[in-house]
Design a protein around this motif. Structure first.
Motif, PDB file in Angstrom:
ATOM      1  N   LYS A 148       0.935  -1.491  -0.346  1.00 12.53           N
ATOM      2  CA  LYS A 148       0.279   0.170   0.027  1.00 12.53           C
ATOM      3  C   LYS A 148       0.687   0.530  -0.130  1.00 12.53           C
ATOM      4  O   LYS A 148       0.456   2.623  -0.277  1.00 12.53           O
ATOM      5  CB  LYS A 148      -0.985   0.155   1.246  1.00 12.53           C
ATOM      6  N   TYR A 149       1.807   0.848   0.309  1.00 10.71           N
ATOM      7  CA  TYR A 149       2.702   2.647   0.720  1.00 10.71           C
ATOM      8  C   TYR A 149       3.526   2.263  -0.253  1.00 10.71           C
ATOM      9  O   TYR A 149       3.539   3.652  -1.300  1.00 10.71           O
ATOM     10  CB  TYR A 149       4.453   2.177   1.758  1.00 10.71           C
ATOM     11  N   GLY A 180       2.326   1.524  -3.819  1.00  7.82           N
ATOM     12  CA  GLY A 180       1.244   2.055  -3.929  1.00  7.82           C
ATOM     13  C   GLY A 180       0.845   3.372  -4.326  1.00  7.82           C
ATOM     14  O   GLY A 180       0.700   4.187  -5.410  1.00  7.82           O
ATOM     15  N   ILE A 181       0.834   3.917  -3.236  1.00  5.66           N
ATOM     16  CA  ILE A 181       0.871   5.675  -2.743  1.00  5.66           C
ATOM     17  C   ILE A 181       2.617   5.927  -3.567  1.00  5.66           C
ATOM     18  O   ILE A 181       2.069   7.500  -4.571  1.00  5.66           O
ATOM     19  CB  ILE A 181       1.089   6.120  -1.394  1.00  5.66           C
ATOM     20  N   GLY A 204       1.360   6.994  -7.006  1.00  9.23           N
ATOM     21  CA  GLY A 204       0.212   7.776  -7.196  1.00  9.23           C
ATOM     22  C   GLY A 204       1.595   9.033  -7.761  1.00  9.23           C
ATOM     23  O   GLY A 204       0.751   9.418  -8.293  1.00  9.23           O
ATOM     24  N   LEU A 221      -2.901   6.825 -11.480  1.00  8.13           N
ATOM     25  CA  LEU A 221      -3.492   7.070  -9.994  1.00  8.13           C
ATOM     26  C   LEU A 221      -3.957   5.763  -8.975  1.00  8.13           C
ATOM     27  O   LEU A 221      -4.035   5.104  -7.662  1.00  8.13           O
ATOM     28  CB  LEU A 221      -3.855   8.423  -9.612  1.00  8.13           C
ATOM     29  N   SER A 257      -2.360   2.334  -8.947  1.00  8.67           N
ATOM     30  CA  SER A 257      -1.432   2.376  -8.539  1.00  8.67           C
ATOM     31  C   SER A 257      -1.755   2.133  -7.046  1.00  8.67           C
ATOM     32  O   SER A 257      -1.304   0.944  -6.585  1.00  8.67           O
ATOM     33  CB  SER A 257      -0.240   2.981  -8.698  1.00  8.67           C
ATOM     34  N   ILE A 258      -2.493   2.462  -6.653  1.00 11.91           N
ATOM     35  CA  ILE A 258      -2.665   2.742  -5.060  1.00 11.91           C
ATOM     36  C   ILE A 258      -3.774   1.986  -4.643  1.00 11.91           C
ATOM     37  O   ILE A 258      -3.577   0.933  -3.364  1.00 11.91           O
ATOM     38  CB  ILE A 258      -3.463   4.229  -4.647  1.00 11.91           C
ATOM     39  N   GLY A 278      -1.530  -1.157  -4.860  1.00 17.72           N
ATOM     40  CA  GLY A 278      -0.813  -1.948  -4.023  1.00 17.72           C
ATOM     41  C   GLY A 278      -1.731  -2.130  -2.591  1.00 17.72           C
ATOM     42  O   GLY A 278      -1.591  -3.496  -1.985  1.00 17.72           O
ATOM     43  N   GLN A 279      -2.413  -1.520  -2.194  1.00 20.86           N
ATOM     44  CA  GLN A 279      -3.489  -1.848  -1.251  1.00 20.86           C
ATOM     45  C   GLN A 279      -4.115  -3.685  -2.051  1.00 20.86           C
ATOM     46  O   GLN A 279      -4.181  -4.291  -0.629  1.00 20.86           O
ATOM     47  CB  GLN A 279      -5.062  -1.554  -1.580  1.00 20.86           C
ATOM     48  N   GLN A 327       4.712  -0.814  -9.885  1.00 21.91           N
ATOM     49  CA  GLN A 327       5.400  -0.059  -7.997  1.00 21.91           C
ATOM     50  C   GLN A 327       5.699  -1.705  -7.909  1.00 21.91           C
ATOM     51  O   GLN A 327       6.085  -2.343  -6.807  1.00 21.91           O
ATOM     52  CB  GLN A 327       4.477   0.669  -7.733  1.00 21.91           C
TER      53      GLN A 327
END
Length: 531
Positions: free
Chosen positions: A150-151, A153-154, A157, A330, A333-334, A337-338, A392
């Motif tokens: 998740k990090y 992914g940000i 973003g 965006l 990617s986020i 990741g989540q 990512q």
């Protein structure tokens, strides 16, 4: 140094260093985002300003170097920062990289000509390489692989934001206070990033013994990288492919690369350890990342110029027209990741992403001078969706394949080849585009048309003021020079899709143990690594 292949159970996992609480991790992460934004913005911020810059300075023949100099310099430094971070710790290096980036911004902001502008961009790149790779490695120092998705992914973003904010800011500066503010804005942001690192960044220290730096490897890698990019930049454009200059560059690049391999096999602490290439996932994701870099930066570097020259958009509007790409990147990617952090599964994401990217490139190759702008924006949104599912996640796969004590080296080596792809993408697309554009202009424009400086001095404002007959020729030439390049990249991206099918999905580690080996491919091993 050698890789281990069996799980290690003797050493107890350590907590996430000093920033072990969620609040401290978030403070560290916020500081990293500022530096990632700085580094990624400077890969795209001058794309919309380029036509105006080269028109003012009468230097269209040097246009691609404004982008390539930054990417090349940052590429050369990636393995250096990665290895030194593993050996001596990352905090001091991180602050030094930010300081170097600020220095480059000052040099570029004061530049009176294209030569000094390119030098400033190169100095920025020397620092920017550290901002990117150290940010990614620092996250690995404080967040376990299972939660890291998740990090990461940000972070993707933030890169997506910069892909649009860069051209948009570049356009706004060009039409407002001046394109030099693309350099000046880095100074206060860089100072803020340094203060954040000093106050909140507390990381595991490197080796207490005196590090043995691989200086020969660094020099040879820099020579090979420079030779490769110069070959693709000058070949077929500044010099003929069979000219002594290009042949000499190719020979020099091959010799430097072979010497680098020879030196790395014998170095005590190689900056790019040969054992990395014995890992299948590292090899597959590295090749795929290189291909994605070619496609992404080859497209992004010249799309804003295309928008201004062909669609008649202003510099600011050209930046706004890239928002669909940012939005797609965006969101995916986020979201990806989540999804990885929740499920622990990741292999399918980059496979789907590369297919979508290939489709987007195919669609972009069909653009025409009279195509409605909203259709072009839809194509860009599709490309953003594909890229967001790839970038990512590939880095996470690499980090999960090696112990934390090598995470900086492994991440940097993977990013190096992705950046080589970015350099090649910008250079090859730029060379093909400029060569074809120059040829079409000479072929189509009537004698005496244009300006005193010839086609080198065309700016978007000047083109819009020309008689419609001449303007149509220039617009058609820009379209016909760029769109075929997108089609050339489609089979390349599909090769990446095929390679990613062979990635082994290893369980994501849920603890931070600097000496633990990566998890083997079994559910049982994955359970032994969980809390």
């Amino acid at each position: 140094m050698s890789t281990a292949t069996a799980p290690k159970v003797a050493a107890a996992p350590t907590p996430a260093a000093d920033p072990s609480t969620r609040r401290n991790i978030l403070l560290v992460f916020a500081g990293l985002m500022v530096t990632m934004l700085l580094a990624s913005l400077d890969q795209t911020i001058f794309s919309t300003a380029l036509p105006t810059i080269v028109g003012e300075l009468n230097g269209v023949q040097y246009m691609l170097w404004v982008t390539t100099a930054y990417i090349l310099a940052s590429t050369i430094m990636l393995p250096v920062y990665g290895k030194l971070g593993d050996l001596i710790g990352r905090k001091g290096l991180f602050i030094a990289a930010i300081s170097l980036f600020i220095l480059g911004s000052i040099v570029g902001g004061l530049a009176p000509d294209m030569g000094q502008l390119i030098v400033g961009r190169a100095i920025q790149g020397l620092g920017g390489g550290g901002l990117m790779i150290l940010s990614q490695a620092i996250i690995a120092d404080v967040v376990p692989a299972r939660e890291r998705g998740k990090y990461m992914g940000i972070m993707g973003g933030v890169f997506a934001l910069s892909s649009v904010a860069g051209p948009l800011l570049g356009g706004w500066f060009t039409e407002g206070p001046g394109w030099r503010w693309g350099f000046w804005m880095n100074i206060p942001l860089g100072i803020l990033a340094i203060l954040s690192a000093v106050m909140f960044l507390h990381l595991p220290k490197g080796s207490q013994t005196k590090p043995r730096i691989d200086f020969p490897g660094m020099v040879l890698l820099a020579l090979a990288s420079t030779g490769l990019v110069l070959t693709t930049t000058w070949g077929g454009n500044t010099y003929a492919w069979d000219s002594p200059t290009i042949i000499g560059l190719i020979a020099g690049t091959v010799v430097a690369a072979l010497a680098f391999i020879f030196v790395e096999r014998r170095a005590v602490e190689p900056i790019m350890p040969p054992h990395l290439f014995k890992d299948r996932n590292f090899n597959l994701t590295t090749i795929a990342g290189l291909i994605i870099g070619i496609a992404m930066f080859g497209a992004l570097a010249y799309l804003p110029t295309y928008m201004q020259m062909v669609t008649g958009a202003t510099a600011t509007q050209a930046g706004l027209l890239l928002i669909p790409l940012m939005a797609g990147l965006l969101i995916t990617s986020i979201g990806s990741g989540q999804l990885v952090s929740r499920t622990g599964h990741y292999k399918f994401l980059p496979i789907i992403g590369t297919v979508i990217t290939a489709v987007a490139l195919l669609l972009l190759s069909t653009m025409t001078a009279g195509m409605p702008v909203w259709i072009i924006c839809a194509y860009l949104a599709i490309m953003g969706i594909g890229l967001g599912m790839c970038m990512q996640i590939l880095i996470l796969i690499v980090q999960n394949s090696f112990p934390l004590r090598e995470v900086g080296t492994a991440t940097a080596s993977n990013n190096y080849f992705r950046q080589i792809g970015a350099s090649l993408g910008s250079a090859v697309v730029g060379s093909l585009f400029v060569a074809k554009l120059t040829s079409l202009m000479a072929e189509r424009l009537p004698a005496g048309a244009g300006t005193a400086g010839g086609s080198n001095s065309f700016t978007p404002d000047l083109v819009r003021s020309l008689p419609s007959a001449v303007r149509d020729i220039i617009v058609g030439s820009y379209n016909d020079a760029l769109t075929p390049v997108f089609l050339y990249m489609v089979p390349l991206v599909l090769i990446a899709t095929v390679l990613l099918f062979f990635v082994k999905e290893k369980p994501l580690a849920t603890t931070l143990d600097r000496d633990a080996a990566p998890a083997p491919d079994s559910a049982a091993a994955g359970a032994s690594l969980s809390r």
